[in-house]
Design a protein around this motif. Structure first.
Motif, PDB file in Angstrom:
ATOM      1  N   VAL A 246       0.970  -0.999  -0.059  1.00 60.21           N
ATOM      2  CA  VAL A 246      -0.179   0.166   0.052  1.00 60.21           C
ATOM      3  C   VAL A 246       1.017   1.051   0.173  1.00 60.21           C
ATOM      4  O   VAL A 246       0.570   2.359  -0.090  1.00 60.21           O
ATOM      5  CB  VAL A 246      -0.980  -0.160   1.575  1.00 60.21           C
ATOM      6  CG1 VAL A 246      -2.369   1.342   1.426  1.00 60.21           C
ATOM      7  CG2 VAL A 246      -1.927  -0.697   1.336  1.00 60.21           C
ATOM      8  N   PHE A 247       2.307   1.289   0.652  1.00 61.58           N
ATOM      9  CA  PHE A 247       2.590   2.449   0.889  1.00 61.58           C
ATOM     10  C   PHE A 247       4.655   1.900   0.727  1.00 61.58           C
ATOM     11  O   PHE A 247       5.179   1.927   1.524  1.00 61.58           O
ATOM     12  CB  PHE A 247       2.631   2.987   2.044  1.00 61.58           C
ATOM     13  CG  PHE A 247       2.023   3.194   2.524  1.00 61.58           C
ATOM     14  CD1 PHE A 247       1.242   4.864   2.489  1.00 61.58           C
ATOM     15  CD2 PHE A 247       1.025   2.701   3.684  1.00 61.58           C
ATOM     16  CE1 PHE A 247       0.061   4.635   2.878  1.00 61.58           C
ATOM     17  CE2 PHE A 247      -0.529   2.621   4.463  1.00 61.58           C
ATOM     18  CZ  PHE A 247      -0.982   4.168   3.575  1.00 61.58           C
ATOM     19  N   PRO A 248       4.319   1.775  -0.861  1.00 58.96           N
ATOM     20  CA  PRO A 248       6.061   1.414  -1.278  1.00 58.96           C
ATOM     21  C   PRO A 248       6.911   2.447  -0.843  1.00 58.96           C
ATOM     22  O   PRO A 248       7.834   1.045  -0.566  1.00 58.96           O
ATOM     23  CB  PRO A 248       5.327   1.173  -2.667  1.00 58.96           C
ATOM     24  CG  PRO A 248       4.525   1.563  -3.106  1.00 58.96           C
ATOM     25  CD  PRO A 248       3.963   2.239  -1.892  1.00 58.96           C
ATOM     26  N   HIS A 249       6.371   3.418  -0.621  1.00 58.00           N
ATOM     27  CA  HIS A 249       7.682   4.899  -0.294  1.00 58.00           C
ATOM     28  C   HIS A 249       7.219   5.324   0.879  1.00 58.00           C
ATOM     29  O   HIS A 249       8.054   6.432   1.553  1.00 58.00           O
ATOM     30  CB  HIS A 249       7.931   6.340  -1.337  1.00 58.00           C
ATOM     31  CG  HIS A 249       7.783   5.613  -2.800  1.00 58.00           C
ATOM     32  ND1 HIS A 249       9.102   5.454  -3.199  1.00 58.00           N
ATOM     33  CD2 HIS A 249       6.748   5.334  -3.712  1.00 58.00           C
ATOM     34  CE1 HIS A 249       8.417   5.760  -4.507  1.00 58.00           C
ATOM     35  NE2 HIS A 249       7.756   4.748  -4.773  1.00 58.00           N
ATOM     36  N   GLY A 250       6.706   4.749   1.829  1.00 61.28           N
ATOM     37  CA  GLY A 250       6.459   4.591   3.150  1.00 61.28           C
ATOM     38  C   GLY A 250       5.372   6.042   3.296  1.00 61.28           C
ATOM     39  O   GLY A 250       4.395   5.759   2.807  1.00 61.28           O
TER      40      GLY A 250
ATOM     41  N   ASP B   1       1.449  10.023   1.548  1.00 65.29           N
ATOM     42  CA  ASP B   1       2.136   8.589   1.074  1.00 65.29           C
ATOM     43  C   ASP B   1       2.829   9.828  -0.484  1.00 65.29           C
ATOM     44  O   ASP B   1       2.564  10.701  -0.926  1.00 65.29           O
ATOM     45  CB  ASP B   1       0.324   8.289  -0.061  1.00 65.29           C
ATOM     46  CG  ASP B   1       1.379   6.863  -0.872  1.00 65.29           C
ATOM     47  OD1 ASP B   1       2.396   7.048  -1.189  1.00 65.29           O
ATOM     48  OD2 ASP B   1       0.798   6.044  -1.130  1.00 65.29           O
ATOM     49  N   PRO B   2       4.132   9.374  -0.263  1.00 66.92           N
ATOM     50  CA  PRO B   2       5.156  10.284  -0.884  1.00 66.92           C
ATOM     51  C   PRO B   2       5.483   9.629  -2.385  1.00 66.92           C
ATOM     52  O   PRO B   2       5.660  10.189  -3.372  1.00 66.92           O
ATOM     53  CB  PRO B   2       6.388  10.306  -0.216  1.00 66.92           C
ATOM     54  CG  PRO B   2       6.126   8.665   1.131  1.00 66.92           C
ATOM     55  CD  PRO B   2       4.846   8.576   1.161  1.00 66.92           C
ATOM     56  N   ASP B   3       4.687   8.880  -2.737  1.00 65.47           N
ATOM     57  CA  ASP B   3       4.967   7.760  -4.190  1.00 65.47           C
ATOM     58  C   ASP B   3       4.085   8.927  -5.268  1.00 65.47           C
ATOM     59  O   ASP B   3       2.817   9.416  -4.971  1.00 65.47           O
ATOM     60  CB  ASP B   3       3.667   6.348  -3.844  1.00 65.47           C
ATOM     61  CG  ASP B   3       3.910   5.718  -4.988  1.00 65.47           C
ATOM     62  OD1 ASP B   3       4.509   6.332  -5.724  1.00 65.47           O
ATOM     63  OD2 ASP B   3       3.437   4.805  -5.106  1.00 65.47           O
TER      64      ASP B   3
ATOM     65  N   PRO C 180       8.117   9.580  10.087  1.00 64.79           N
ATOM     66  CA  PRO C 180       7.897   8.133   9.197  1.00 64.79           C
ATOM     67  C   PRO C 180       6.880   7.069  10.838  1.00 64.79           C
ATOM     68  O   PRO C 180       7.038   6.672  11.690  1.00 64.79           O
ATOM     69  CB  PRO C 180       9.368   7.309   9.425  1.00 64.79           C
ATOM     70  CG  PRO C 180       9.707   8.378   9.543  1.00 64.79           C
ATOM     71  CD  PRO C 180       8.669   9.785  10.409  1.00 64.79           C
ATOM     72  N   VAL C 181       5.673   6.760   9.288  1.00 63.92           N
ATOM     73  CA  VAL C 181       4.900   5.553  10.280  1.00 63.92           C
ATOM     74  C   VAL C 181       4.686   4.641   9.997  1.00 63.92           C
ATOM     75  O   VAL C 181       4.898   3.939   8.101  1.00 63.92           O
ATOM     76  CB  VAL C 181       3.822   6.276  10.900  1.00 63.92           C
ATOM     77  CG1 VAL C 181       3.107   6.170   9.281  1.00 63.92           C
ATOM     78  CG2 VAL C 181       2.889   5.119  12.479  1.00 63.92           C
ATOM     79  N   LEU C 182       4.767   3.127  10.265  1.00 64.89           N
ATOM     80  CA  LEU C 182       4.166   1.947  10.091  1.00 64.89           C
ATOM     81  C   LEU C 182       2.937   2.034  10.768  1.00 64.89           C
ATOM     82  O   LEU C 182       2.796   1.821  11.678  1.00 64.89           O
ATOM     83  CB  LEU C 182       5.294   0.870  10.243  1.00 64.89           C
ATOM     84  CG  LEU C 182       6.810   0.538   9.954  1.00 64.89           C
ATOM     85  CD1 LEU C 182       8.035  -0.348  10.447  1.00 64.89           C
ATOM     86  CD2 LEU C 182       6.547   0.558   8.219  1.00 64.89           C
ATOM     87  N   PHE C 183       2.633   0.974   9.429  1.00 61.38           N
ATOM     88  CA  PHE C 183       0.640   1.115  10.071  1.00 61.38           C
ATOM     89  C   PHE C 183       1.257  -1.400  10.521  1.00 61.38           C
ATOM     90  O   PHE C 183       1.036  -2.161   8.891  1.00 61.38           O
ATOM     91  CB  PHE C 183      -0.025   0.638   9.686  1.00 61.38           C
ATOM     92  CG  PHE C 183      -0.234   2.401   8.789  1.00 61.38           C
ATOM     93  CD1 PHE C 183      -0.807   2.954   9.970  1.00 61.38           C
ATOM     94  CD2 PHE C 183      -0.330   3.170   7.680  1.00 61.38           C
ATOM     95  CE1 PHE C 183      -1.250   4.210   9.752  1.00 61.38           C
ATOM     96  CE2 PHE C 183      -0.526   4.197   7.640  1.00 61.38           C
ATOM     97  CZ  PHE C 183      -1.286   4.888   9.446  1.00 61.38           C
ATOM     98  N   ASP C 184       0.397  -1.299  11.848  1.00 63.17           N
ATOM     99  CA  ASP C 184       0.365  -2.810  12.061  1.00 63.17           C
ATOM    100  C   ASP C 184      -1.103  -3.056  11.339  1.00 63.17           C
ATOM    101  O   ASP C 184      -2.061  -2.803  11.441  1.00 63.17           O
ATOM    102  CB  ASP C 184       0.926  -3.700  12.775  1.00 63.17           C
ATOM    103  CG  ASP C 184       2.547  -2.854  12.934  1.00 63.17           C
ATOM    104  OD1 ASP C 184       3.639  -3.362  12.143  1.00 63.17           O
ATOM    105  OD2 ASP C 184       3.181  -2.705  14.455  1.00 63.17           O
ATOM    106  N   GLY C 185      -1.227  -5.061  10.516  1.00 65.06           N
ATOM    107  CA  GLY C 185      -2.284  -5.115  10.745  1.00 65.06           C
ATOM    108  C   GLY C 185      -3.483  -4.896   9.374  1.00 65.06           C
ATOM    109  O   GLY C 185      -4.221  -4.564   9.699  1.00 65.06           O
ATOM    110  N   LEU C 186      -2.676  -3.356   8.635  1.00 67.03           N
ATOM    111  CA  LEU C 186      -3.299  -3.235   6.867  1.00 67.03           C
ATOM    112  C   LEU C 186      -4.317  -4.015   6.714  1.00 67.03           C
ATOM    113  O   LEU C 186      -4.038  -5.334   6.613  1.00 67.03           O
ATOM    114  CB  LEU C 186      -2.584  -2.622   6.477  1.00 67.03           C
ATOM    115  CG  LEU C 186      -2.949  -1.361   5.411  1.00 67.03           C
ATOM    116  CD1 LEU C 186      -3.102  -0.578   6.773  1.00 67.03           C
ATOM    117  CD2 LEU C 186      -1.738  -0.912   4.990  1.00 67.03           C
TER     118      LEU C 186
END
Length: 136
Positions: free
Chosen positions: A14-18, A58-60, A91-97
């Protein structure tokens, strides 16, 4: 085969660029807002837990929109990570997306849309070495 209502997806897909947190706010139930309820916060239909909206960047360069919203359930608001030193970004990571596809009928032409939900969010940690037995 039963297709789940919410489709689990990997963060990287979903967020390949973070992703970067812009803010966290309570998700409003617009029917409660119109009715003047004392607590207009949206509740999850299945669990009754409070719904929080995390606004993320989303910086993509190929993304259709730069700002996305990810919903997280919990009795307290998720805490946004600290900004990177010398930068305004968090910067963040979403778990269980997961993704919930739906048809958006709010305009004259119905269109396919989706909402994002995560179990939690956490700060991006330092880069990990893939082989800890080898000196860098």
């Amino acid at each position: 085969m039963a297709v789940p209502r919410r489709i689990p997806v990997r963060f990287e897909d979903v967020f390949p660029h973070g992703a970067y947190v812009l803010g966290v706010e309570a998700a409003n139930d617009f029917d409660k807002v119109r009715a003047g309820a004392a607590d207009p916060q949206q509740r999850d239909k299945e669990t009754g837990a409070r719904v929080w909206t995390v606004r993320a960047l989303d910086p993509d360069p190929a993304a259709r929109q730069a700002e996305v919203k990810v919903k997280i359930l919990g009795e307290t608001a998720p805490v946004a990570p600290d900004a990177m030193p010398g930068m305004p970004f968090r910067p963040v990571l979403f778990d269980g997306l997961s993704v919930l596809p739906y048809v958006d009928t709010n305009s004259s032409k119905p269109r396919q849309a989706f909402s994002l939900r995560a179990v939690s969010m956490r700060p991006v940690g330092p880069a990990r070495r893939t082989n800890p037995g080898v000196a860098a």
